[in-house]
Design a protein around this motif. Sequence first.
Motif, short mmCIF file in Angstrom:
data_model
loop_
_atom_site.label_atom_id
_atom_site.label_comp_id
_atom_site.label_asym_id
_atom_site.label_seq_id
_atom_site.Cartn_x
_atom_site.Cartn_y
_atom_site.Cartn_z
N ARG A 88 0.84 -1.20 0.00
CA ARG A 88 0.00 0.00 0.00
C ARG A 88 0.88 1.24 0.00
O ARG A 88 1.82 1.33 0.79
N ASN A 90 0.40 4.96 0.82
CA ASN A 90 -0.62 5.74 1.54
C ASN A 90 -0.50 7.24 1.28
O ASN A 90 0.57 7.82 1.49
N TYR A 100 -5.14 4.92 -0.05
CA TYR A 100 -3.87 4.30 -0.45
C TYR A 100 -4.05 3.68 -1.83
O TYR A 100 -5.17 3.34 -2.22
N PHE A 286 3.68 -0.28 2.97
CA PHE A 286 3.79 -1.54 3.72
C PHE A 286 2.97 -2.60 2.99
O PHE A 286 2.09 -2.26 2.20
N PRO A 289 -2.18 -5.99 3.82
CA PRO A 289 -2.58 -7.16 4.59
C PRO A 289 -3.87 -7.80 4.09
O PRO A 289 -4.24 -8.87 4.58
N ASP A 290 -4.53 -7.17 3.12
CA ASP A 290 -5.74 -7.79 2.56
C ASP A 290 -5.39 -8.82 1.48
O ASP A 290 -6.28 -9.51 0.98
N ALA B 211 -12.98 -2.93 8.62
CA ALA B 211 -11.64 -3.41 8.95
C ALA B 211 -11.01 -2.61 10.06
O ALA B 211 -11.10 -1.39 10.12
N SER B 214 -6.31 -5.81 9.21
CA SER B 214 -6.71 -6.86 8.27
C SER B 214 -6.03 -8.20 8.53
O SER B 214 -6.65 -9.25 8.34
N SER B 215 -4.78 -8.19 8.93
CA SER B 215 -4.07 -9.47 9.07
C SER B 215 -4.42 -10.17 10.38
O SER B 215 -3.97 -11.28 10.62
N ALA B 321 -0.59 -0.04 12.74
CA ALA B 321 -0.06 0.25 11.40
C ALA B 321 -1.14 -0.04 10.35
O ALA B 321 -1.44 0.80 9.49
N GLU B 322 -1.73 -1.21 10.45
CA GLU B 322 -2.77 -1.58 9.48
C GLU B 322 -3.98 -0.67 9.64
O GLU B 322 -4.59 -0.24 8.65
N SER B 325 -3.87 2.78 7.98
CA SER B 325 -4.13 2.74 6.54
C SER B 325 -5.60 2.37 6.26
O SER B 325 -6.25 3.00 5.42
N ASN B 326 -6.12 1.38 7.00
CA ASN B 326 -7.51 0.96 6.77
C ASN B 326 -8.51 2.08 7.04
O ASN B 326 -9.58 2.13 6.42
#
Lengths: 498, 494
Positions: A88, A90, A100, A286, A289-290, B211, B214-215, B321-322, B325-326
């Motif tokens: 991503r 951002n 992002y 980074f 994560p999806d 979300a 996500s992980s 961190a995630e 962004s989410n």
Amino acid sequence: MSNYRIQGATGEWEVVIGLEVHAQVTSQAKLFSGAATAFGAEPNTQVALIDAAMPGMLPVPNKECIRQAVRTGMAINAQINKYSRFDRKNYFYADLPQGYQISQLYHPIVGEGSLTIEADAKAGIPEDKVIGIERIHVEQDAGKLMHDQHPTMSYVDLNRVGVALMEIVSRPDMTSPAEAGAYLSKLRTILRYVGSCDGNMDQGSMRADVNVSVRKAGEPLGTRTETKNVNSVRFVMQAIEHEAMRQVDVLESGGQIVQETRLFDPNSGTTRSMRSKEDAHDYRYFPDPDLLPLILEDDFLEDCRASLPELPDAKKARYENELGLSAYNASVLTADVDTARWFERLLAETAKASGKAPAEVSKQAANWLISELFGALNKLGTSLEESPVTPEKGGDLLALIAKGTISGSAAKQVLEIMLETGDDAETIVEREGLKQESDTGAIEAEVDKILAANEDKVAQYKDGKVALFGFFVGQTMKAMKGKGNPQVVNEILKTKLG
Amino acid sequence: MTELTELGVARIRDGVKAGDFTALEVAEAFNANVAAAQEALNAFIVATPEKAIEAAKATDAKRAAGEELGKMGGVPIGMKDLFATFDVQTTAASHILEGFRPQYESTVSQNLWNAGAGMLGKLNLDQFAMGSSNETSYFGNVISPWRKAGSNAPLAPGGSSGGSSAAIAARLCPAATGTDTGGSIRQPAAFTGTTGIKPTYGRCSRWGVVAFASSLDQAGPMAKDTRDCAIMLEAMAGFDPKDATSLDLPVPNWEALLSADLSGKTVGIPREYRMDGMDAEIVALWDQGVAWLKDAGAKVVDISLPHTKYALPTYYIIAPAEASSNLARYDGVRYGLRDLPEGANLQDMYAATRAAGFGPEVKRRILIGTYVLSAGFYDAYYTQAQKVRTLISQDFAKAFEQCDVILAPTTPTAAFALGENVDDPLSMYLNDVFSVPASLAGLPAMSVPAGLSKDGLPLGLQIIGKAFDEQGVLNAGLALEQRAQFTAKPEKWW
């Protein structure tokens, strides 16, 4: 090394150029959504829930986009990375709903490759040159802001959001605007052959970020600037020229080049500063994560390779070696995949209609296409794609020449009529009475008449005034209203005149 | 009619099927409890009695027609307000999404409706699932139905699935969905004497779930007991092509294969979970759990999870961190709150919207996440955290060479009072110390009510299993449950 140099007050400067080309992947659907990708649709009509970044929506990679990127990598002989990953990037902007962009920074799908630009003495490219390509990665496009819809607000069109792009990053291997232009044209040619991008620069399907720096010979690389989103080969060349000159001026007047992003203004042919490194975004890349890492299986890679068409360099070599075409003709015919396809259909039709092997009619077909049809279409202001003369009709026409049914000059006339009426060659030849007389008896009779009527000239000819041969040919042809097969007329005249 | 609300998923499903009562009677009974408790407990953000009635009528009609009723036929449930529900306000307990009505349905909720469940309402939670006490909800905190013996002080129902845990404990619903990012199913279950399982990462689709990280995010059921969790998880789980991280595996028949006989199984006891200064009650409960599992036929071994102490800091790097962004999509441009001050430009609108729309805890985590991802810090924080995360996963993989499941406490303490930790985020984060490692490793983990503290508050034990082995977790949970005989319930004061 090209001989392109900027002549400054302090001497000669070399230019170093690298291009980052964004090419829209040809695909029915977007990189991570099922929404359509057609150009020019009504605003916000091609938007899936994920494109609008609705809460809880997730990206799923579109296999076709991945396949096209892999095929493109193969076409530039690049390393294909069986493991790649999405990251991503951002930043906040109204045309970027997720906040992002999904891209590939750390592990791109395609690694090191290259392409060759051809020698072009006129353009200052003395010999063929290999330009390195560092990587290709796939990423999402952003949407579009419309500032002219409301007096105080901007509107957002999300149609382009999430459309798949390939970012093709060259090495800084180019040293003149001409080389950069040739690189971009060649890349476009390859993409169009592979079918992974339509290469329509005016529709934004392909655009380049141009990195330029200058240095004195033997010095290390200078600080570069990046001119964003330049959307034609000509503009890329202009942008480089202007930017290199500007940098030389700055350096020679004691200034320093600031590493910055610049914009190209097509109206003035100049670049101007957009933002400097100091206010550059921190994109906080980074791994997304999806999305799981993208693992390419051998079967998939084999399918990709098997689906590659004959590529421009190979095709050009074949045209020269197997079809006996000149390097120039081969180059012209292979420069665009549509032209090459058209030529190959023409060749097949001509061979079929004339009952000859392709190699026997290839030169005739190439010459006719390049010097007759291109010229005629040009005059009409139309393109090969829209040509009223199809390869089938062209093949029929060429076969009539090959079989000696019509003369070359009659063929020109037939072509003109074909372009006007769309009728096929044979109909026109019949209707206009353009059929050429190849019957030896009929020609002999005419020749005899001409010789009898011009006994004085025959005598002069026999006395050594051989230039009169042309007179006899002309008279015979005139008598036959231009329909005598010139070759047969020549032969008979030669025999009769001894 | 009040007895119906004492029933769990299995008994409602079976009772409706057998014709002991109608689905409509069940829905009406729970609807009444929801309405009666709303003011005192604030468990729901939106009640949807009409949805529960509609689903119940459909089930009753199916039964009348002799059709299959589905795994959850006739069971009304609460839906954590993190799941997008078609045209029903979905907020993640935030102001920024207040009034947002999705025109889509999350995969998990759709699976539940397809299985015959009905929706009683959207349950309150910590804002964007960030919190351990439900105090970060924009819509006010949920009050636990439990009270300490001799005290009327309001207690936290746990978080982030605190609406879910409180509603089940208070008999407002027989079961509810939860989501677990670092313990958000297990910790509230432990605090309220309810049962909850977070399955293996990827079992339940994340499509349509707002979300957080996500992980780590994973949906799971919360209910009265293990069997109910098994039933509901079967209905929720399944491969979803719309979620690239979804597991492409068939859903096992967890309920049918439930067995409390642990003969031949080995239970691991992680020595690193025995921390200095740990609450003696928790230690005693843990020891009791060991004895129960032995009684069920299991062998018990000591195991080591050496990187345990790094789990919490690792989690508090990766999850923010995630999240940073989410949560970037909540920008006031397309949906939800838009704060557009007079003369504002785009940046001003972003700033005003996000300042007004996010609560302090959400802002804190966005800031932490932005910081750890920023240039110059990325490797020191995010990359390092990912490495440690791998080590934590390897710890579990090694431990599972010696054992089938791991037994640990769910939380370091019983439920705390509202406001107790609110000014001290670090001690709030410590609540997750036992639950976070399994989240980082993506493993199935469950909390089972196992006893009461000296103050009369529920305490939970946690079972952590191998990836994909929800069955092993549920079976060990069932063995604990049968021996713990936890029947306590909060005295009704609301």
